[in-house]
Design a protein around this motif. Structure first.
Motif, PDB file in Angstrom:
ATOM      1  N   PRO A  23       0.832  -1.207   0.000  1.00 24.05           N
ATOM      2  CA  PRO A  23       0.000   0.000   0.000  1.00 24.05           C
ATOM      3  C   PRO A  23       0.865   1.255   0.000  1.00 24.05           C
ATOM      4  O   PRO A  23       2.024   1.222   0.406  1.00 24.05           O
ATOM      5  CB  PRO A  23      -0.780  -0.133   1.306  1.00 24.05           C
ATOM      6  CG  PRO A  23       0.165  -0.867   2.211  1.00 24.05           C
ATOM      7  CD  PRO A  23       0.905  -1.838   1.332  1.00 24.05           C
ATOM      8  N   ARG A  24       0.275   2.355  -0.445  1.00 24.46           N
ATOM      9  CA  ARG A  24       1.006   3.620  -0.462  1.00 24.46           C
ATOM     10  C   ARG A  24       0.404   4.547   0.601  1.00 24.46           C
ATOM     11  O   ARG A  24      -0.798   4.811   0.581  1.00 24.46           O
ATOM     12  CB  ARG A  24       0.916   4.277  -1.843  1.00 24.46           C
ATOM     13  CG  ARG A  24       1.434   3.404  -2.960  1.00 24.46           C
ATOM     14  CD  ARG A  24       1.630   4.204  -4.259  1.00 24.46           C
ATOM     15  NE  ARG A  24       0.442   4.942  -4.643  1.00 24.46           N
ATOM     16  CZ  ARG A  24      -0.572   4.428  -5.342  1.00 24.46           C
ATOM     17  NH1 ARG A  24      -0.557   3.155  -5.695  1.00 24.46           N
ATOM     18  NH2 ARG A  24      -1.606   5.174  -5.688  1.00 24.46           N
ATOM     19  N   PRO A  25       1.223   5.039   1.533  1.00 21.79           N
ATOM     20  CA  PRO A  25       0.687   5.957   2.544  1.00 21.79           C
ATOM     21  C   PRO A  25       0.181   7.229   1.885  1.00 21.79           C
ATOM     22  O   PRO A  25       0.642   7.622   0.806  1.00 21.79           O
ATOM     23  CB  PRO A  25       1.883   6.230   3.459  1.00 21.79           C
ATOM     24  CG  PRO A  25       3.083   5.939   2.619  1.00 21.79           C
ATOM     25  CD  PRO A  25       2.682   4.837   1.690  1.00 21.79           C
ATOM     26  N   ILE A  26      -0.765   7.870   2.531  1.00 21.71           N
ATOM     27  CA  ILE A  26      -1.380   9.077   1.985  1.00 21.71           C
ATOM     28  C   ILE A  26      -0.848  10.298   2.720  1.00 21.71           C
ATOM     29  O   ILE A  26      -0.973  10.395   3.946  1.00 21.71           O
ATOM     30  CB  ILE A  26      -2.902   9.008   2.112  1.00 21.71           C
ATOM     31  CG1 ILE A  26      -3.442   7.815   1.304  1.00 21.71           C
ATOM     32  CG2 ILE A  26      -3.552  10.317   1.634  1.00 21.71           C
ATOM     33  CD1 ILE A  26      -4.907   7.543   1.549  1.00 21.71           C
ATOM     34  N   GLY A  27      -0.259  11.199   1.975  1.00 23.02           N
ATOM     35  CA  GLY A  27       0.157  12.478   2.543  1.00 23.02           C
ATOM     36  C   GLY A  27      -0.961  13.487   2.330  1.00 23.02           C
ATOM     37  O   GLY A  27      -1.217  13.914   1.197  1.00 23.02           O
ATOM     38  N   TRP A  28      -1.639  13.841   3.395  1.00 22.42           N
ATOM     39  CA  TRP A  28      -2.745  14.806   3.320  1.00 22.42           C
ATOM     40  C   TRP A  28      -2.130  16.175   3.583  1.00 22.42           C
ATOM     41  O   TRP A  28      -1.871  16.552   4.728  1.00 22.42           O
ATOM     42  CB  TRP A  28      -3.791  14.425   4.344  1.00 22.42           C
ATOM     43  CG  TRP A  28      -5.154  14.985   4.124  1.00 22.42           C
ATOM     44  CD1 TRP A  28      -5.616  15.659   3.037  1.00 22.42           C
ATOM     45  CD2 TRP A  28      -6.256  14.905   5.040  1.00 22.42           C
ATOM     46  NE1 TRP A  28      -6.925  16.004   3.207  1.00 22.42           N
ATOM     47  CE2 TRP A  28      -7.345  15.544   4.416  1.00 22.42           C
ATOM     48  CE3 TRP A  28      -6.411  14.353   6.306  1.00 22.42           C
ATOM     49  CZ2 TRP A  28      -8.578  15.660   5.048  1.00 22.42           C
ATOM     50  CZ3 TRP A  28      -7.646  14.458   6.926  1.00 22.42           C
ATOM     51  CH2 TRP A  28      -8.713  15.102   6.303  1.00 22.42           C
TER      52      TRP A  28
END
Length: 218
Positions: A23-28
């Motif tokens: 999975p790819r982490p989400i940078g908000w």
């Protein structure tokens, strides 16, 4: 199956690339423009780069407001996207005009940061205050410039909700971060396992054997 991504000759109805490295982490990412308007948008091409000192990156394709604001003001904030924030995070990904604040449109409360001007998402359990460092553009083997830009930032402040600290450690299961998979799929971190690194192998004896001196006879 083998395919060349330069030709996309996979013969599948949907491009498989984004489903392969997951999975790819989400940078908000939250920023402010020169007029002080808050921008908030999620980026799934995001990750940490180093630990000491800590750096992060996010990649924008095409150039979007978060990149422009970070470059022009020198600051941005990375907020953790979690299970209970998934709907508002997704809503903030809509393509609003430059003068529109996504945080106001989607109704998410923002909080002040300490070392940077952009605010953080108040309900996010982790927020990283960042100083913009540099932007990198990549050129492919065919000589064409990649349309994506990679934005690097140095972390200069870290906010952690005390409720996710258990016995001196960050409890990821309490945070419930979400991550991006391929297509329109996401995943939730709701289990974990531990593996310790192997012990350092014993050093082999590499010194040359001692040379025995001949014994003189009387």
């Amino acid at each position: 199956m083998f395919y060349d991504p330069r030709r996309n000759d996979h013969n599948l109805p949907h491009n498989p690339w984004l489903a392969l490295v997951v999975p790819r982490p989400i940078g908000w990412i939250s920023t402010v423009n020169r007029s002080g308007v808050v921008n908030l948008g999620p980026y799934s091409f995001f990750n940490t780069v180093s630990a000491n000192p800590p750096f992060v990156l996010f990649s924008s394709h095409p150039r979007k407001h978060s990149q422009t604001n970070a470059e022009e003001t020198g600051e941005f904030v990375v907020n953790m996207a979690t299970w209970d924030l998934r709907e508002v995070m997704n809503a903030s990904s809509a393509e609003y005009a430059a003068g529109i604040s996504e945080s106001e449109r989607v109704g998410i409360e923002m909080a002040r940061c300490v070392n940077v001007k952009p605010p953080r998402v108040a309900r996010s359990p982790v927020a990283l205050e960042c100083r913009y460092n540099t932007t990198v553009r990549l050129t492919g083997s065919d000589g064409r410039q990649n349309p994506s830009s990679i934005v690097f930032g140095e972390v200069v402040g870290v906010h952690v909700d005390d409720r996710v600290i258990v016995d001196g450690r960050i409890d990821v299961l309490k945070m419930q971060p979400i991550a991006r998979l391929g297509y329109m799929d996401f995943t939730l971190v709701d289990n974990l396992f531990e593996m310790l690194r192997p012990a350092k192998p014993a050093q082999e004896h590499t010194e040359p054997p001692a040379i025995r001196q001949p014994v003189e006879q009387d």
